[in-house]
Design a protein around this motif. Structure first.
Motif, PDB file in Angstrom:
ATOM      1  N   TRP A  15      -4.244  -9.231   5.301  1.00 55.95           N
ATOM      2  CA  TRP A  15      -5.009  -8.593   4.202  1.00 55.95           C
ATOM      3  C   TRP A  15      -3.911  -8.482   3.252  1.00 55.95           C
ATOM      4  O   TRP A  15      -2.868  -8.530   3.166  1.00 55.95           O
ATOM      5  CB  TRP A  15      -5.556  -7.162   4.499  1.00 55.95           C
ATOM      6  CG  TRP A  15      -4.600  -6.038   4.830  1.00 55.95           C
ATOM      7  CD1 TRP A  15      -4.075  -5.262   3.780  1.00 55.95           C
ATOM      8  CD2 TRP A  15      -4.000  -5.890   5.777  1.00 55.95           C
ATOM      9  NE1 TRP A  15      -3.247  -4.304   4.377  1.00 55.95           N
ATOM     10  CE2 TRP A  15      -3.224  -4.742   5.707  1.00 55.95           C
ATOM     11  CE3 TRP A  15      -4.052  -6.177   7.326  1.00 55.95           C
ATOM     12  CZ2 TRP A  15      -2.187  -4.030   6.441  1.00 55.95           C
ATOM     13  CZ3 TRP A  15      -3.058  -5.754   8.278  1.00 55.95           C
ATOM     14  CH2 TRP A  15      -2.092  -4.534   7.851  1.00 55.95           C
ATOM     15  N   LEU A  16      -4.525  -8.273   1.701  1.00 48.80           N
ATOM     16  CA  LEU A  16      -3.851  -7.957   0.500  1.00 48.80           C
ATOM     17  C   LEU A  16      -3.862  -6.852   0.235  1.00 48.80           C
ATOM     18  O   LEU A  16      -4.625  -5.857   0.242  1.00 48.80           O
ATOM     19  CB  LEU A  16      -4.616  -8.760  -0.550  1.00 48.80           C
ATOM     20  CG  LEU A  16      -4.262 -10.274  -0.609  1.00 48.80           C
ATOM     21  CD1 LEU A  16      -2.850 -10.442  -1.325  1.00 48.80           C
ATOM     22  CD2 LEU A  16      -4.389 -11.119   0.602  1.00 48.80           C
ATOM     23  N   GLU A  17      -2.664  -5.916   0.208  1.00 55.75           N
ATOM     24  CA  GLU A  17      -2.513  -4.594  -0.054  1.00 55.75           C
ATOM     25  C   GLU A  17      -2.690  -4.630  -1.836  1.00 55.75           C
ATOM     26  O   GLU A  17      -3.023  -3.472  -2.310  1.00 55.75           O
ATOM     27  CB  GLU A  17      -1.215  -4.121   0.187  1.00 55.75           C
ATOM     28  CG  GLU A  17      -1.129  -4.069   1.535  1.00 55.75           C
ATOM     29  CD  GLU A  17       0.355  -3.386   2.096  1.00 55.75           C
ATOM     30  OE1 GLU A  17       1.236  -3.064   1.249  1.00 55.75           O
ATOM     31  OE2 GLU A  17       0.271  -3.314   3.405  1.00 55.75           O
ATOM     32  N   GLU A  18      -2.142  -5.397  -2.590  1.00 58.07           N
ATOM     33  CA  GLU A  18      -2.455  -5.265  -3.906  1.00 58.07           C
ATOM     34  C   GLU A  18      -2.303  -6.802  -4.606  1.00 58.07           C
ATOM     35  O   GLU A  18      -1.729  -7.685  -4.206  1.00 58.07           O
ATOM     36  CB  GLU A  18      -0.870  -4.617  -4.140  1.00 58.07           C
ATOM     37  CG  GLU A  18      -0.632  -4.685  -6.019  1.00 58.07           C
ATOM     38  CD  GLU A  18       0.374  -3.995  -6.051  1.00 58.07           C
ATOM     39  OE1 GLU A  18       0.446  -2.799  -6.709  1.00 58.07           O
ATOM     40  OE2 GLU A  18       1.664  -4.448  -5.620  1.00 58.07           O
ATOM     41  N   ILE A  19      -3.023  -6.952  -5.788  1.00 52.52           N
ATOM     42  CA  ILE A  19      -3.003  -8.523  -6.537  1.00 52.52           C
ATOM     43  C   ILE A  19      -2.715  -8.054  -7.927  1.00 52.52           C
ATOM     44  O   ILE A  19      -3.517  -7.061  -8.504  1.00 52.52           O
ATOM     45  CB  ILE A  19      -4.521  -9.072  -6.376  1.00 52.52           C
ATOM     46  CG1 ILE A  19      -4.670  -9.333  -4.857  1.00 52.52           C
ATOM     47  CG2 ILE A  19      -4.215 -10.162  -7.125  1.00 52.52           C
ATOM     48  CD1 ILE A  19      -6.184  -9.975  -4.651  1.00 52.52           C
TER      49      ILE A  19
END
Length: 136
Positions: A78-82
């Motif tokens: 998953w992405l924690e931050e963009i």
């Protein structure tokens, strides 16, 4: 939030002298899952720019239990931050349904021809956003 799931076969070369996955090979397994998402998954969505350059600025891995050779492992991502010029990928590696490792990678879009970091495009951000995990 949804997670990108990747089934990863273990190779004989992943093993150490004790019959476990070598600690350094975890990075290879996480890379294989990341490539499946950012290259294959992105290409299926019509995005090829991530294939043209993403570098790793940082890796962190927590080893929770040994992983034995024998059957594929599952990697959830998953992405924690963009952010405009970087994104953070979170991972969990499951062995026989149990979390064996957690990791994160700071990824930086990179212009290989110019030799410098670049910003995410709107299309790349749109592709990555469905995997962004809310921190609240």
């Amino acid at each position: 939030m949804s997670r990108f799931t990747y089934q990863c076969a273990l190779r004989w070369s992943d093993m150490d002298a004790y019959g476990h996955v070598n600690n350094a090979r975890f990075l290879t397994l996480y890379e294989e899952a990341r490539v499946a998402m950012m290259f294959d998954g992105a290409r299926d969505a019509g995005i090829t720019s991530l294939e043209e350059g993403v570098v790793i600025a940082r890796h962190e891995i927590d080893y929770l239990r040994p992983v034995d050779y024998g059957h594929p492992v599952r990697i959830d991502m998953w992405l924690e931050e963009i952010r405009p010029s970087r994104f953070v990928v979170g991972y969990e590696l499951f062995d026989d349904g149990v979390v064996a490792s957690r990791a994160r990678s700071v990824c930086v879009p990179f212009d290989l021809a110019a030799g410098r970091p670049r910003r995410l495009t709107d299309a790349e951000r749109e592709f990555l956003t469905p995997w962004l995990e809310s921190t609240s």
